[in-house]
Scaffold this motif. Structure first.
Motif, PDB file in Angstrom:
ATOM      1  N   GLN A  98      15.691  -9.392  32.187  1.00  0.00           N
ATOM      2  CA  GLN A  98      15.379  -7.735  32.401  1.00  0.00           C
ATOM      3  C   GLN A  98      15.943  -7.308  33.631  1.00  0.00           C
ATOM      4  OE1 GLN A  98      11.219  -6.889  31.894  1.00  0.00           O
ATOM      5  NE2 GLN A  98      10.873  -8.926  31.194  1.00  0.00           N
ATOM      6  N   ALA A  99      16.775  -8.208  34.284  1.00  0.00           N
ATOM      7  CA  ALA A  99      17.464  -7.974  35.903  1.00  0.00           C
ATOM      8  C   ALA A  99      16.891  -6.861  36.713  1.00  0.00           C
ATOM      9  CB  ALA A  99      18.885  -7.125  35.254  1.00  0.00           C
ATOM     10  N   ASN A 100      15.596  -6.962  36.814  1.00  0.00           N
ATOM     11  CA  ASN A 100      14.738  -5.785  37.588  1.00  0.00           C
ATOM     12  C   ASN A 100      15.024  -5.868  38.989  1.00  0.00           C
ATOM     13  OD1 ASN A 100      13.437  -4.448  35.458  1.00  0.00           O
ATOM     14  ND2 ASN A 100      11.633  -6.030  35.517  1.00  0.00           N
ATOM     15  N   LEU A 101      15.335  -7.169  39.395  1.00  0.00           N
ATOM     16  CA  LEU A 101      15.630  -7.519  40.930  1.00  0.00           C
ATOM     17  C   LEU A 101      17.124  -6.918  41.115  1.00  0.00           C
ATOM     18  CD1 LEU A 101      15.154  -8.534  43.707  1.00  0.00           C
ATOM     19  CD2 LEU A 101      16.153 -10.962  42.870  1.00  0.00           C
ATOM     20  N   THR A 102      17.816  -7.022  40.527  1.00  0.00           N
ATOM     21  CA  THR A 102      19.273  -6.554  40.390  1.00  0.00           C
ATOM     22  C   THR A 102      19.126  -4.751  40.489  1.00  0.00           C
ATOM     23  OG1 THR A 102      20.271  -8.219  39.174  1.00  0.00           O
ATOM     24  CG2 THR A 102      21.524  -6.366  39.434  1.00  0.00           C
ATOM     25  N   ILE A 103      18.538  -4.217  39.506  1.00  0.00           N
ATOM     26  CA  ILE A 103      18.381  -2.945  39.470  1.00  0.00           C
ATOM     27  C   ILE A 103      17.654  -2.059  40.680  1.00  0.00           C
ATOM     28  CG2 ILE A 103      17.188  -0.918  38.560  1.00  0.00           C
ATOM     29  CD1 ILE A 103      17.344  -2.694  35.714  1.00  0.00           C
ATOM     30  N   LEU A 104      16.524  -3.148  41.364  1.00  0.00           N
ATOM     31  CA  LEU A 104      15.916  -2.490  42.430  1.00  0.00           C
ATOM     32  C   LEU A 104      16.746  -2.607  43.592  1.00  0.00           C
ATOM     33  CD1 LEU A 104      12.637  -4.117  42.309  1.00  0.00           C
ATOM     34  CD2 LEU A 104      13.007  -1.950  42.254  1.00  0.00           C
ATOM     35  N   SER A 112      27.403 -12.220  36.738  1.00  0.00           N
ATOM     36  CA  SER A 112      26.081 -13.084  36.772  1.00  0.00           C
ATOM     37  C   SER A 112      26.078 -14.388  36.666  1.00  0.00           C
ATOM     38  CB  SER A 112      24.806 -12.539  35.739  1.00  0.00           C
ATOM     39  OG  SER A 112      25.294 -12.872  34.333  1.00  0.00           O
ATOM     40  N   PHE A 113      24.907 -15.303  36.472  1.00  0.00           N
ATOM     41  CA  PHE A 113      25.065 -16.683  36.293  1.00  0.00           C
ATOM     42  C   PHE A 113      25.644 -16.950  34.926  1.00  0.00           C
ATOM     43  CE2 PHE A 113      22.910 -21.012  35.265  1.00  0.00           C
ATOM     44  CZ  PHE A 113      23.729 -21.614  36.625  1.00  0.00           C
ATOM     45  N   LYS A 144      23.865 -10.328  29.393  1.00  0.00           N
ATOM     46  CA  LYS A 144      24.610 -11.439  28.772  1.00  0.00           C
ATOM     47  C   LYS A 144      23.560 -12.690  29.077  1.00  0.00           C
ATOM     48  CE  LYS A 144      29.205  -9.508  29.389  1.00  0.00           C
ATOM     49  NZ  LYS A 144      30.392  -9.690  30.023  1.00  0.00           N
ATOM     50  N   MET A 145      22.839 -12.677  30.249  1.00  0.00           N
ATOM     51  CA  MET A 145      22.158 -13.905  30.456  1.00  0.00           C
ATOM     52  C   MET A 145      21.262 -14.354  29.204  1.00  0.00           C
ATOM     53  SD  MET A 145      22.037 -14.735  34.050  1.00  0.00           S
ATOM     54  CE  MET A 145      20.505 -15.105  34.418  1.00  0.00           C
ATOM     55  N   ALA A 146      20.866 -13.387  28.397  1.00  0.00           N
ATOM     56  CA  ALA A 146      20.189 -14.134  27.165  1.00  0.00           C
ATOM     57  C   ALA A 146      20.780 -14.805  26.229  1.00  0.00           C
ATOM     58  CB  ALA A 146      19.694 -12.769  26.362  1.00  0.00           C
ATOM     59  N   ASP A 179      13.791 -15.240  41.442  1.00  0.00           N
ATOM     60  CA  ASP A 179      12.793 -14.520  40.663  1.00  0.00           C
ATOM     61  C   ASP A 179      13.145 -15.119  39.293  1.00  0.00           C
ATOM     62  OD1 ASP A 179      11.011 -12.530  39.992  1.00  0.00           O
ATOM     63  OD2 ASP A 179      12.697 -10.927  39.507  1.00  0.00           O
ATOM     64  N   THR A 180      11.853 -15.192  38.636  1.00  0.00           N
ATOM     65  CA  THR A 180      11.895 -15.955  37.395  1.00  0.00           C
ATOM     66  C   THR A 180      11.377 -14.837  36.235  1.00  0.00           C
ATOM     67  OG1 THR A 180       9.702 -17.113  37.631  1.00  0.00           O
ATOM     68  CG2 THR A 180      11.928 -18.203  38.121  1.00  0.00           C
TER      69      THR A 180
END
Length: 304
Positions: A98-104, A112-113, A144-146, A179-180
């Motif tokens: 969901q990339a919430n940390l990235t967005i914040l 990304s990874f 893309k992480m998905a 963050d998980t």
């Protein structure tokens, strides 16, 4: 030479030329146990001063709970920012699709990874970005992480992917916070295997408390399978002391986890939601707010 903590058996490398008094009180960086180191007759049995004692690994911390909505991302961001304010070099890893940390933190359309594993970058360090806050860096997430879960989940030892990549850069940081997602699968397992400490945020409600016990069970299994000591501590978040049911569950958590529960409690604070809107850690948006002070207290508790 190497000295060993009497309590947790963590080993510390010391320099032979740092000699002083015949004995010195020191504190273990990992478990905070205090003990006395004596200088022996031989130079190789010397010791390091307390302020110069450092573990021979970075503190890698996974923030995890199977229950969503317990402030995992909020804790990752604000604990990281608090540690950075203390002068610690901090790397945040967004390991949630969901990339919430990235967005914040105000990032979008970043590497990304996913690129780390698929060859889009030469090494994990190239995917790390510096934030606008001193001492605070980020390994972002993306949609893309998905695809990684589908590609690697069936492969042997898939749970070691993050740990192996992280080892090439983690010495550059004092703390790495991961963050998980709210589930036990590819990303969470990789984070738990990479970590030497797990923080389990929990609100004072029944389902969240149940998620805490599940994480504890999984960590106990991992300890045996990977032969690694992992410290696990519960953090009470979004606590409203005026709510009777929350007070009851808070007392239950204290009774159940005792020494494995942080003394710091993160209360509800309207300033936290406001800080999310402006994409800023609470310590930079409202430094004197109760939540900001509580996350700073948590950072001090972790550092000792």
């Amino acid at each position: 030479m190497i000295i060993t903590c009497e309590k947790c058996r963590t080993k510390y490398k010391i320099a032979d030329d740092l000699l002083g008094k015949p004995e010195l009180k020191v504190r273990c960086h990992k478990c905070s146990h205090r003990f006395i180191v004596y200088r022996a007759a031989h130079a190789e049995d010397s010791f390091l001063l307390q302020d110069e004692v450092h573990p021979d690994y970075s503190r890698v911390i996974a923030i995890s709970n199977q229950k969503g909505g317990v402030a995992k991302t909020t804790t990752t961001l604000n604990l990281g920012a608090a540690l950075a304010k203390m002068g610690k070099r901090v790397l945040l890893i967004d390991f949630d699709v969901q990339a919430n940390l990235t967005i914040l933190l105000g990032f979008r359309k970043t590497r990304s990874f996913y690129e780390v594993l698929t060859g889009g970058v030469k090494n994990i360090g190239e995917a790390v970005v510096k934030t606008k806050y001193a001492n605070l860096s980020l390994l972002p997430s993306s949609s893309k992480m998905a695809l990684l879960k589908k590609k690697y989940l069936s492969q042997h030892n898939f749970e070691y992917l993050l740990r192996d990549k992280l080892r090439t850069i983690q010495d550059s940081y004092d703390h790495v916070l991961i963050d998980t997602p709210p589930s036990i699968e590819f990303f969470t397992l990789n984070a738990l295997v990479a970590a030497n400490m797990v923080i389990v945020p929990s609100t004072c409600e029944y389902l969240s408390m149940h998620g805490v016990s599940q994480i504890h069970d999984i960590i106990n299994v991992l300890k045996k399978s990977i032969n690694q000591e992992v410290e696990c501590k519960v953090l009470i978040t979004m606590y409203d002391e005026r709510n009777t049911s929350e007070k009851v569950i808070c007392d239950k958590l204290r009774q159940t986890y005792r020494d494995n529960l942080f003394r710091t409690v993160i209360g509800k604070d309207d300033k936290m939601q406001e800080s999310h809107i402006v994409n800023a850690p609470i310590s930079h948006y409202a430094e004197k707010s109760s939540a900001s002070l509580q996350y700073m207290q948590l950072a001090q508790e972790i550092v000792g």
